[in-house]
Design a protein around this motif. Structure first.
Motif, mmCIF file in Angstrom:
data_model
loop_
_atom_site.group_PDB
_atom_site.id
_atom_site.type_symbol
_atom_site.label_atom_id
_atom_site.label_comp_id
_atom_site.label_asym_id
_atom_site.label_seq_id
_atom_site.Cartn_x
_atom_site.Cartn_y
_atom_site.Cartn_z
ATOM 1 N N GLY A 92 68.850 38.600 -17.275
ATOM 2 C CA GLY A 92 68.588 37.192 -17.588
ATOM 3 C C GLY A 92 67.202 36.750 -17.122
ATOM 4 N N PRO A 93 66.904 36.839 -15.818
ATOM 5 C CA PRO A 93 65.559 36.492 -15.343
ATOM 6 C C PRO A 93 64.456 37.320 -15.986
ATOM 7 C CG PRO A 93 67.095 36.612 -13.504
ATOM 8 C CD PRO A 93 67.831 37.116 -14.711
ATOM 9 N N GLY A 146 64.946 29.440 -23.820
ATOM 10 C CA GLY A 146 66.117 28.576 -23.652
ATOM 11 C C GLY A 146 67.419 29.348 -23.684
ATOM 12 N N LEU A 147 67.495 30.347 -24.561
ATOM 13 C CA LEU A 147 68.702 31.173 -24.647
ATOM 14 C C LEU A 147 68.894 31.975 -23.366
ATOM 15 C CD1 LEU A 147 70.984 32.067 -26.554
ATOM 16 C CD2 LEU A 147 69.473 33.899 -27.344
ATOM 17 N N ALA A 148 67.810 32.561 -22.843
ATOM 18 C CA ALA A 148 67.916 33.358 -21.618
ATOM 19 C C ALA A 148 68.304 32.498 -20.427
ATOM 20 C CB ALA A 148 66.580 34.060 -21.352
ATOM 21 N N VAL A 149 67.705 31.300 -20.325
ATOM 22 C CA VAL A 149 68.060 30.395 -19.221
ATOM 23 C C VAL A 149 69.520 29.973 -19.337
ATOM 24 C CG1 VAL A 149 67.662 28.107 -18.242
ATOM 25 C CG2 VAL A 149 65.720 29.558 -18.854
ATOM 26 N N GLY A 150 69.937 29.600 -20.558
ATOM 27 C CA GLY A 150 71.319 29.166 -20.753
ATOM 28 C C GLY A 150 72.336 30.228 -20.403
ATOM 29 N N ILE A 151 72.067 31.487 -20.792
ATOM 30 C CA ILE A 151 72.985 32.586 -20.477
ATOM 31 C C ILE A 151 73.011 32.845 -18.980
ATOM 32 C CG2 ILE A 151 73.346 35.068 -20.761
ATOM 33 C CD1 ILE A 151 72.268 34.763 -23.617
ATOM 34 N N LEU A 211 75.688 34.831 -25.683
ATOM 35 C CA LEU A 211 74.861 35.498 -26.678
ATOM 36 C C LEU A 211 75.715 35.936 -27.859
ATOM 37 C CD1 LEU A 211 72.073 36.633 -27.406
ATOM 38 C CD2 LEU A 211 72.731 38.758 -26.260
ATOM 39 N N SER A 212 75.320 35.477 -29.057
ATOM 40 C CA SER A 212 75.965 35.914 -30.291
ATOM 41 C C SER A 212 74.972 35.733 -31.433
ATOM 42 C CB SER A 212 77.248 35.120 -30.574
ATOM 43 O OG SER A 212 76.945 33.761 -30.838
ATOM 44 N N PHE A 226 68.856 30.159 -8.281
ATOM 45 C CA PHE A 226 68.551 30.888 -9.504
ATOM 46 C C PHE A 226 67.882 32.211 -9.123
ATOM 47 C CE2 PHE A 226 66.697 32.126 -13.449
ATOM 48 C CZ PHE A 226 67.457 31.510 -14.441
ATOM 49 N N PRO A 227 68.414 33.338 -9.589
ATOM 50 C CA PRO A 227 67.883 34.641 -9.149
ATOM 51 C C PRO A 227 66.467 34.896 -9.676
ATOM 52 C CG PRO A 227 69.496 34.925 -10.916
ATOM 53 C CD PRO A 227 69.548 33.487 -10.523
#
Length: 518
Positions: A102-103, A150-155, A162-163, A364-365
């Motif tokens: 993710g990060p 935005g997708l990476a932060v949200g996940i 993710l889909s 947040f990692p």
């Protein structure tokens, strides 16, 4: 401090013949050692809402829509596939160095898009086609990068999953929604301008327009960056028929100074943020973070080089049309393009906007590492600008004379059509024959100068025009000195002086600009 930095660094950069952003960055880094400035930070909201809309709007207004259409395939590929590929490559390397997926994807998305404002600084070094491609790429690729971000932060936070349908909807919303918001804002701006006849009020509309486009898109969760760009491109087509001369002159002066101040201030603040990123580093040692920055920077630059020296050959294999062959460029041209992938405001804003905590309240990692590496990549790519003039010189790109040729064409055709319409216009206005003849002779002289400027050095009419301009300028200087003396003698008021100076300034600028153009 920002004002002093802009003034001093710009003057020094011109004398040293290096790009001003480099000195502004160094100034910002050094200013971070001042204790009173250690608490200064750059909020991501300020970058996204105050800096970017204004800067992107002016860049899009001054970008060639015709050249964008001609190079549309290249621009689309750079703005989508290259950004996605860069983000993926950085994410893979960052994950290998210890960041979670993710990060790692957040870092990749943050450093993937190029910066439009940095491209504008080096525009005069490059041919028009390359400048247009670089500008359009940097104006559009932010939308792709911010969707991935935005997708990476949200996940990572736990808000999204993710889909394929979800990712497709996000991209469609970002691009279609952003473009729609830009077009709606452009239409509203046109309607407002048509109902105004005051240059000040029309330019208030101009100032508000990019922020309306950005916020309207944000309300729809679309790309505010793309909305501003589409709005600017749309208005660049309508503006020449809509905007009056006095409004346009005022707008150019305002936007020119505003963009210069915002751009320079942003580079100083990025330098300050470099200090803050070092002090905020907790996840790894400074030495390890520096090593990671070097590796990520190499991946970012290397991916762009690989793209520039692979995809053109793939396109040549697929598209064999004759028109495509005429648009091919050599390896030296692509090398300059590869060296021009600067990072800037969007990357820093994305890194700083990473949330402090997850959904469950845990930190947040890797946030501090993301901010540090992103800041380092921005510095490395901007310092890369020091090498660019040498690369351009080595590449020996052919001189781009198309702008000069098209300007000469436009001046000649406009003068010819105006001269052809002179009898009709004079009859409609009831103009005296002596005035008509004088105007006709002026236009004929102008046409001869446009058709063969090099061969008219000894032409009597050309010398007459040059002597006339020089005489008028000297007379204006004498008039200016006289009205200032009358003010000093208290025979006229300062208000009268300012009114007369304004009229004299308009005439002087007109005469001096004519000298430069001709």
């Amino acid at each position: 401090m920002l004002g002093v930095a802009l003034l001093g660094c710009t003057v020094a950069a011109r004398r040293l013949r290096i790009a001003p952003p480099v000195l502004l960055l160094v100034f910002g880094i050094l200013a971070g050692f001042v204790p009173a400035l250690r608490g200064v930070s750059l909020p991501p909201e300020a970058v996204l809402l105050l800096f970017l809309p204004a800067l992107l709007y002016w860049e899009s207004l001054n970008t060639s829509l015709r050249e964008i259409r001609s190079n549309l395939r290249v621009i689309v590929l750079l703005s989508t596939l290259l950004v996605t590929g860069t983000a993926a490559a950085v994410a893979a390397v960052a994950h290998a160095m210890g960041l979670g997926w993710g990060p790692a994807w957040i870092l990749g998305a943050a450093v993937a898009p190029t910066d439009a404002t940095a491209v504008g600084v080096i525009a005069r070094l490059l041919p028009r086609r390359l400048v247009t491609v670089l500008r359009a790429e940097s104006l559009v690729n932010d939308g792709t990068a911010l969707v991935i971000y935005g997708l990476a932060v949200g996940i990572t936070v736990g808000d999204q999953k993710l889909s394929t349908p979800h990712v497709t909807v996000l991209f469609l919303l970002a691009y279609a929604g952003g473009a729609a918001a830009g077009l709606v804002t452009a239409w509203l701006a046109v309607q407002a301008r048509r109902r105004l006849d005051d240059p000040l009020l029309e330019n208030v509309v101009s100032v508000v327009t990019p922020f309306v486009a950005f916020l309207l898109a944000a309300l729809a969760h679309a790309s505010g960056v793309l909305a501003v760009v589409v709005c600017g491109l749309a208005l660049s087509r309508v503006g020449p028929r809509l905007v009056r001369a006095d409004t346009r002159q005022q707008a150019r002066a305002f936007w020119g100074l505003t963009v210069f101040l915002l751009n320079g201030s942003l580079f100083v603040l990025i330098g300050l943020q470099a200090q803050e990123s070092v002090r905020g580093l907790r996840g790894m040692s400074v030495a390890a973070a520096l090593a990671a920055t070097v590796v990520v920077s190499a991946v970012v630059i290397g991916t762009r080089f690989a793209w520039n020296f692979t995809t053109p050959y793939l396109i040549r294999l697929i598209d064999r049309r004759p028109v495509q062959r005429t648009r091919r460029v050599g390896a030296r041209f692509r090398l300059v393009s590869a060296f021009s992938g600067f990072r800037g405001a969007v990357s820093l804003a994305a890194a700083l906007a990473v949330p402090q905590t997850l959904h469950n309240g845990a930190p947040f990692p890797g946030r501090d590492v993301i901010v540090f590496i992103t800041t380092g990549v921005i510095l490395v790519t901007l310092i890369q600008g020091l090498v660019l003039p040498s690369v351009v010189h080595w590449a020996r790109l052919p001189a781009d004379t198309t702008v000069d040729e098209e300007r000469a064409l436009a001046n000649r055709v406009a003068a010819e059509e105006a001269l052809a319409a002179l009898p009709e216009i004079a009859a409609r206005l009831g103009t005296d024959d002596h005035v008509v003849e004088r105007t006709r002779m002026e236009y004929l002289t102008r046409l001869r100068m446009l058709e063969d400027p090099a061969g008219l050095e000894d032409d009597h009419d050309v010398r007459h025009e040059t002597d006339y301009a020089a005489l008028r300028l000297e007379m204006l200087a004498r008039k200016r000195a006289t009205v200032v003396r009358l003010r000093d003698e208290r025979r006229i008021d300062d208000t009268v002086l300012r009114q007369l100076q304004s009229n004299l300034d308009v005439e002087e600028v007109r005469l001096r600009r004519r000298e430069v153009v001709e």
